[in-house]
Design an enzyme around this catalytic site. Structure first.
Site, PDB file in Angstrom:
ATOM      1  N   LYS A   6     -25.739  28.723 -36.210  1.00 54.47           N
ATOM      2  CA  LYS A   6     -26.251  28.880 -37.277  1.00 54.47           C
ATOM      3  C   LYS A   6     -25.619  29.799 -38.215  1.00 54.47           C
ATOM      4  O   LYS A   6     -24.652  30.610 -37.674  1.00 54.47           O
ATOM      5  CB  LYS A   6     -27.826  29.000 -37.199  1.00 54.47           C
ATOM      6  CG  LYS A   6     -28.600  27.876 -36.522  1.00 54.47           C
ATOM      7  CD  LYS A   6     -28.610  26.628 -37.391  1.00 54.47           C
ATOM      8  CE  LYS A   6     -29.107  25.394 -36.799  1.00 54.47           C
ATOM      9  NZ  LYS A   6     -29.697  25.088 -35.727  1.00 54.47           N
TER      10      LYS A   6
HETATM   11  C1  LIG Z   1     -30.975  24.172 -35.147  1.00 55.10           C
HETATM   12  C2  LIG Z   1     -31.984  23.333 -35.901  1.00 55.10           C
HETATM   13  C3  LIG Z   1     -33.265  23.374 -35.541  1.00 55.10           C
HETATM   14  C4  LIG Z   1     -33.609  24.142 -34.202  1.00 55.10           C
HETATM   15  O1  LIG Z   1     -33.399  25.399 -34.190  1.00 55.10           O
HETATM   16  P1  LIG Z   1     -33.564  26.270 -32.700  1.00 55.10           P
HETATM   17  O2  LIG Z   1     -33.643  27.689 -33.180  1.00 55.10           O
HETATM   18  O3  LIG Z   1     -32.631  25.854 -31.988  1.00 55.10           O
HETATM   19  O4  LIG Z   1     -34.879  25.712 -32.166  1.00 55.10           O
HETATM   20  C5  LIG Z   1     -34.405  22.821 -36.293  1.00 55.10           C
HETATM   21  N1  LIG Z   1     -33.989  22.236 -37.191  1.00 55.10           N
HETATM   22  C6  LIG Z   1     -32.685  21.776 -37.560  1.00 55.10           C
HETATM   23  C7  LIG Z   1     -32.406  21.053 -38.719  1.00 55.10           C
HETATM   24  C8  LIG Z   1     -31.689  22.497 -37.063  1.00 55.10           C
HETATM   25  O5  LIG Z   1     -30.545  22.223 -37.347  1.00 55.10           O
END
Ligand SMILES: *Cc1c(COP(=O)(O)O)cnc(C)c1O
Length: 388
Positions: free
Chosen positions: A188
């Protein structure tokens, strides 16, 4: 084809300050949730610069979404509307609570959930809308919040891609929904390895989420009976979860957050270089943020135009052959066996998401890329589409 090392689809950028802070945490003797998690929550609230905002650090965005919906009382018999064009985490948390997911199609221009389809999907059982700011471009939250107000619905934003994204110059997280959840997963726009932040202005929601984040443990409960709480005392008020963020992770987050504006600028710069380099190709380029607003550029998603002579899968294979990792965001939920079979979904119900799925490819865009890496990606995309 390429003697150069493989360029991964995504990599985090971890600096010496993050490393020193993690080492400091390890030496401190306090490795789980403690002073640094608290500081990280405070720093995040300062970043959002919004009075009365509460930031609750959790060990994933999935956990944060689960806690938000739980605190809002979503349960069996309820329906939650979200986009089919997302990662399964957005929807699975609804099923954790025994509620049902209603998937709707996207706007083909933005690949974001289409507010008109949200409104059309509302039934007497609908309780909540979960918009996803796809790739880091803000959903039309004014339309979503309007619909929610009109029908008495809750709104929880999946902002896993949207740090820092703005709409009408306001940061996502401050828009007036019930809660917003950010992700600090490894790929992210900032990372704590695994982690997330639940953000809300609703004091009741925050209180419940803090209790449920750690086993349903409530130390405030004691306050009703006596002013002085012994340090060893707690009460269990619900069967809660184990969703707390460790200080080791928060140590990373403290420094990643400081670097976030610079990270965003670098991402935007790469996106601009890509946009210019691809302008003459048979591609649909990713939509820009409205004038004056910020796109987080978590993802750079290319769409092969109808005029492109190559299929999406072959394009990705050709990129890999040139040593460049790519990905697809997303295989829509309506195609995933669990969601498809549970709700009897077909591609015809989601024509825009289906078409986007068949024609999109996400190419590398991250701050750890060098200018030479960016040029290498450009040369590969141009080479493949121009047939050399
Ligand atoms: C990465 C992601 C999540 C989940 O994030 P985590 O921190 O890995 O639980 C949820 N929704 C979207 C759209 C994502 O890209």
């Amino acid at each position: 084809m390429s003697a150069q090392p493989f360029l991964p689809f995504a990599l985090p950028e971890i600096g010496e300050e993050e490393i020193a802070e993690v080492v400091d945490t390890l030496r401190s003797g306090w490795v789980t949730t403690g002073p640094k998690a608290k500081r990280f929550e405070q720093a995040f609230a300062e970043f959002l610069a919004e009075p009365q905002i509460e930031c609750i650090a959790v060990n994933s965005a999935t956990a944060g979404l689960h806690l938000a919906l739980e605190a809002l009382g979503i349960g069996p018999g309820d329906e939650v509307i979200t986009t089919t064009h997302t990662f399964t985490a957005t929807a699975e948390v609804v099923r954790y609570l025994g509620a049902d997911v209603v998937l709707v199609d996207i706007d083909p221009a933005t690949l974001n959930i289409d507010p008109k389809l949200v409104e059309a999907a509302i039934t007497p059982r609908t309780k909540c809308i979960v918009p996803v700011h796809y790739a880091g471009l803000a959903v039309d939250m004014l339309a979503i919040l309007d619909i929610a107000r009109k029908h008495g619905l809750r709104v929880v934003e999946d902002a896993a891609h949207a740090l820092p994204t703005t709409l009408e110059r306001e940061l996502i997280g401050t828009m007036g929904s019930d809660a917003t959840v950010f992700s600090f997963y490894a790929n992210k726009t900032m990372t704590t390895g695994e982690g997330g932040m639940l953000v809300t202005r609703n004091a009741e929601l925050a209180k419940r989420a803090r209790v449920m984040r750690l086993h349903g443990m409530n130390r405030d409960a004691f306050d009703r009976f006596t002013a002085k709480v012994p340090s060893w005392y707690y009460e269990i008020v619900a069967p809660g979860f184990k969703y707390n963020l460790t200080d080791i992770a928060a140590a990373l987050g403290l420094h990643q957050l400081k670097r976030l504006p610079a990270f965003q600028q670098r991402r935007e710069q790469i996106a601009e270089v890509y946009n210019e380099a691809f302008a003459d190709l048979p591609l649909i380029l990713p939509p820009a943020a409205p004038e004056g607003d910020v796109h987080s550029w978590h993802l750079y998603v290319l769409r092969l135009a109808d005029a492109a002579e190559i299929e999406r899968d072959a394009f990705i294979e050709a990129m890999f052959a040139r040593g460049i990792g790519c990905s697809v965001h997303y295989i829509p939920l309506h195609l995933q066996p669990y969601w498809r079979d549970r709700y009897g979904l077909t591609p015809e119900q989601f024509p825009h998401s289906q078409k986007a799925y068949e024609r999109t490819v996400s190419i590398p865009l991250y701050t750890a890329m060098t200018d030479a890496d960016v040029q290498r990606v450009i040369a590969a995309v141009r080479g493949i589409l121009l047939g050399d």
